[in-house]
Design a protein around this motif. Structure first.
Motif, PDB file in Angstrom:
ATOM      1  N   ARG A 149      -4.412 -39.489 -40.200  1.00  0.00           N
ATOM      2  CA  ARG A 149      -3.362 -38.690 -39.529  1.00  0.00           C
ATOM      3  C   ARG A 149      -3.811 -37.249 -39.345  1.00  0.00           C
ATOM      4  NH1 ARG A 149       0.583 -41.782 -42.385  1.00  0.00           N
ATOM      5  NH2 ARG A 149       1.255 -43.289 -40.835  1.00  0.00           N
ATOM      6  N   LEU A 150      -4.484 -36.710 -40.368  1.00  0.00           N
ATOM      7  CA  LEU A 150      -4.973 -35.326 -40.245  1.00  0.00           C
ATOM      8  C   LEU A 150      -5.981 -35.249 -39.095  1.00  0.00           C
ATOM      9  CD1 LEU A 150      -5.603 -34.356 -43.993  1.00  0.00           C
ATOM     10  CD2 LEU A 150      -3.659 -33.718 -42.567  1.00  0.00           C
ATOM     11  N   ALA A 151      -6.849 -36.282 -39.001  1.00  0.00           N
ATOM     12  CA  ALA A 151      -7.855 -36.291 -37.933  1.00  0.00           C
ATOM     13  C   ALA A 151      -7.164 -36.361 -36.568  1.00  0.00           C
ATOM     14  CB  ALA A 151      -8.798 -37.466 -38.122  1.00  0.00           C
ATOM     15  N   ALA A 152      -6.085 -37.135 -36.470  1.00  0.00           N
ATOM     16  CA  ALA A 152      -5.364 -37.257 -35.191  1.00  0.00           C
ATOM     17  C   ALA A 152      -4.777 -35.893 -34.800  1.00  0.00           C
ATOM     18  CB  ALA A 152      -4.269 -38.308 -35.307  1.00  0.00           C
TER      19      ALA A 152
ATOM     20  N   THR B 225     -13.540 -31.981 -33.388  1.00  0.00           N
ATOM     21  CA  THR B 225     -13.178 -32.467 -34.723  1.00  0.00           C
ATOM     22  C   THR B 225     -14.284 -33.373 -35.250  1.00  0.00           C
ATOM     23  OG1 THR B 225     -10.823 -32.402 -34.224  1.00  0.00           O
ATOM     24  CG2 THR B 225     -11.479 -33.852 -36.014  1.00  0.00           C
ATOM     25  N   LEU B 226     -14.637 -33.174 -36.523  1.00  0.00           N
ATOM     26  CA  LEU B 226     -15.600 -34.070 -37.174  1.00  0.00           C
ATOM     27  C   LEU B 226     -14.909 -34.742 -38.348  1.00  0.00           C
ATOM     28  CD1 LEU B 226     -18.908 -32.001 -37.465  1.00  0.00           C
ATOM     29  CD2 LEU B 226     -18.574 -34.125 -36.218  1.00  0.00           C
ATOM     30  N   PHE B 227     -15.076 -36.046 -38.493  1.00  0.00           N
ATOM     31  CA  PHE B 227     -14.525 -36.784 -39.630  1.00  0.00           C
ATOM     32  C   PHE B 227     -15.685 -36.972 -40.592  1.00  0.00           C
ATOM     33  CE2 PHE B 227     -10.832 -39.846 -40.289  1.00  0.00           C
ATOM     34  CZ  PHE B 227     -11.059 -39.954 -41.656  1.00  0.00           C
ATOM     35  N   ALA B 228     -15.604 -36.421 -41.791  1.00  0.00           N
ATOM     36  CA  ALA B 228     -16.756 -36.485 -42.698  1.00  0.00           C
ATOM     37  C   ALA B 228     -16.431 -37.262 -43.974  1.00  0.00           C
ATOM     38  CB  ALA B 228     -17.230 -35.081 -43.042  1.00  0.00           C
ATOM     39  N   GLU B 229     -17.059 -38.429 -44.110  1.00  0.00           N
ATOM     40  CA  GLU B 229     -16.930 -39.190 -45.363  1.00  0.00           C
ATOM     41  C   GLU B 229     -17.997 -38.710 -46.348  1.00  0.00           C
ATOM     42  OE1 GLU B 229     -16.987 -43.270 -43.670  1.00  0.00           O
ATOM     43  OE2 GLU B 229     -14.979 -43.401 -44.528  1.00  0.00           O
TER      44      GLU B 229
ATOM     45  N   LEU C 177     -13.873 -25.592 -34.576  1.00  0.00           N
ATOM     46  CA  LEU C 177     -14.292 -26.905 -35.085  1.00  0.00           C
ATOM     47  C   LEU C 177     -13.474 -27.210 -36.338  1.00  0.00           C
ATOM     48  CD1 LEU C 177     -16.265 -29.368 -35.319  1.00  0.00           C
ATOM     49  CD2 LEU C 177     -17.758 -27.887 -36.666  1.00  0.00           C
ATOM     50  N   MET C 178     -12.894 -28.403 -36.393  1.00  0.00           N
ATOM     51  CA  MET C 178     -12.191 -28.837 -37.604  1.00  0.00           C
ATOM     52  C   MET C 178     -12.994 -29.954 -38.249  1.00  0.00           C
ATOM     53  SD  MET C 178      -9.392 -27.170 -38.371  1.00  0.00           S
ATOM     54  CE  MET C 178      -8.657 -28.254 -39.572  1.00  0.00           C
ATOM     55  N   VAL C 179     -13.153 -29.872 -39.568  1.00  0.00           N
ATOM     56  CA  VAL C 179     -13.822 -30.937 -40.314  1.00  0.00           C
ATOM     57  C   VAL C 179     -12.778 -31.585 -41.216  1.00  0.00           C
ATOM     58  CG1 VAL C 179     -15.648 -31.498 -41.961  1.00  0.00           C
ATOM     59  CG2 VAL C 179     -16.032 -29.729 -40.225  1.00  0.00           C
TER      60      VAL C 179
ATOM     61  N   ALA D  91     -25.063 -31.482 -36.910  1.00  0.00           N
ATOM     62  CA  ALA D  91     -25.638 -30.137 -37.057  1.00  0.00           C
ATOM     63  C   ALA D  91     -25.427 -29.284 -35.805  1.00  0.00           C
ATOM     64  CB  ALA D  91     -27.117 -30.252 -37.385  1.00  0.00           C
ATOM     65  N   ALA D  92     -25.622 -29.900 -34.625  1.00  0.00           N
ATOM     66  CA  ALA D  92     -25.512 -29.118 -33.383  1.00  0.00           C
ATOM     67  C   ALA D  92     -24.084 -28.608 -33.198  1.00  0.00           C
ATOM     68  CB  ALA D  92     -25.933 -29.991 -32.199  1.00  0.00           C
ATOM     69  N   LEU D  93     -23.111 -29.467 -33.507  1.00  0.00           N
ATOM     70  CA  LEU D  93     -21.705 -29.058 -33.360  1.00  0.00           C
ATOM     71  C   LEU D  93     -21.375 -27.920 -34.328  1.00  0.00           C
ATOM     72  CD1 LEU D  93     -19.149 -32.005 -33.028  1.00  0.00           C
ATOM     73  CD2 LEU D  93     -19.491 -30.040 -31.555  1.00  0.00           C
ATOM     74  N   VAL D  94     -21.836 -28.096 -35.581  1.00  0.00           N
ATOM     75  CA  VAL D  94     -21.542 -27.085 -36.595  1.00  0.00           C
ATOM     76  C   VAL D  94     -22.194 -25.760 -36.196  1.00  0.00           C
ATOM     77  CG1 VAL D  94     -21.841 -26.435 -39.027  1.00  0.00           C
ATOM     78  CG2 VAL D  94     -21.307 -28.810 -38.431  1.00  0.00           C
TER      79      VAL D  94
END
Ligand code: SF4
Length: 284
Positions: A228-231, A240-244, A214-216, A251-254
């Protein structure tokens, strides 16, 4: 026994040197007592940081019109502006401080050097981004902005053309775009103006993607370099999770991930990165 979740934070996460310097500069100016400090556009894409700056007397304005009749200091942010905007800014009567990142200046110089020799210009970047709008202003002949190789296929032929990159461009996208332009024009000069901090951040993100399940990606959706990093992560990592903010963490993914990589955009403050990392640990 179940193995504990690993959270690996990219060394490059956090403000890039250009943003750091611009922030230091505005803060020093605000302490200097020369009146209110304005920035043309937000210095960083983060509401908390911007509110903090406002409390210190540093306010972002969207256009120079808002500054007519005002006194104080106007800071041109790290992204840079067109020569016309700079001239207009200097004509307002405020004191103007140019905080354009030296690495953006390098790209501006590359555009203007070859434009002065009659070259057309192709900028590989995001058409609406402030840095790219600034770069376009340094071109004299025809100027085109393309996001990558697909758009480059639609370009006309050139007698001579200079190609530059938005400083936060992906290396691979830039290389492939240059290949397309070279296949169609004889006289091509290439200025690889991707900045080292962006290059390092992207390489480190690729490296993390190799082992993470998993990438955050921490930062604002309005920030081009964070997008770009998210792409990159979406291409290379299963999830991949995009976190502002920490509220964006699923939570389930993490909970289902064993190795979580965390990367962050050039304008993501340390406080936000810490908040996300703590939330990831709590979810564990
Ligand atoms: S991303 Fe690179 S060019 Fe842009 S401000 Fe940061 S260091 Fe400078």
């Amino acid at each position: 026994m179940e193995k504990a979740r690993e959270i690996i934070l990219a060394k490059s996460a956090g403000f890039c040197p250009g943003v750091k310097k611009a922030l230091e500069r505005v803060r020093k100016l605000a302490e200097g007592g020369q009146g209110p400090v304005f920035t043309l556009g937000p210095l960083v894409h983060n509401g908390q940081v911007l509110s903090g700056l406002e409390a210190e007397g540093i306010r972002a304005v969207e256009s120079l019109d808002e500054l007519k009749g005002k006194s104080g200091v106007l800071v041109l942010r790290a992204h840079g502006v067109t020569p016309e905007v700079e001239t207009q800014a200097r004509g307002l009567g405020l004191s103007v401080v140019d905080a354009t990142c030296p690495l953006v200046k390098k790209a501006q110089n590359a555009v203007s050097r070859y434009a002065a020799q009659g070259y057309d210009t192709v900028i590989v970047g995001d058409a609406g981004h402030a840095e790219v709008i600034g770069l376009v202003g340094y071109a004299k002949e025809r100027v085109f902005v393309v996001s990558g190789p697909e758009e480059a296929e639609k370009l006309p032929d050139f007698d001579k053309v200079s190609v530059v990159a938005q400083t936060t461009q992906e290396e691979d996208v830039f290389r492939k775009t240059v290949e397309v332009i070279k296949s169609r024009s004889k006289n091509v000069v290439v200025s690889d103006t991707i900045c080292k901090p962006s290059r390092d951040r992207q390489r480190e993100t690729v490296e993390l993607c190799r082992s993470a399940d998993l990438m955050v990606v921490v930062g604002s959706k309005k920030s081009a370099n964070t997008a770009r990093l998210a792409a990159i992560c979406r291409r290379l990592c299963p999830q991949t999770l995009f976190a502002e903010s920490a509220a964006d963490l699923d939570a389930a993914l993490v909970e289902s991930a064993r190795r979580v990589g965390v990367t962050a955009g050039a304008s993501a403050p340390d406080s936000l990165i810490r908040e996300i990392v703590s939330a990831l640990r709590r979810l564990g």
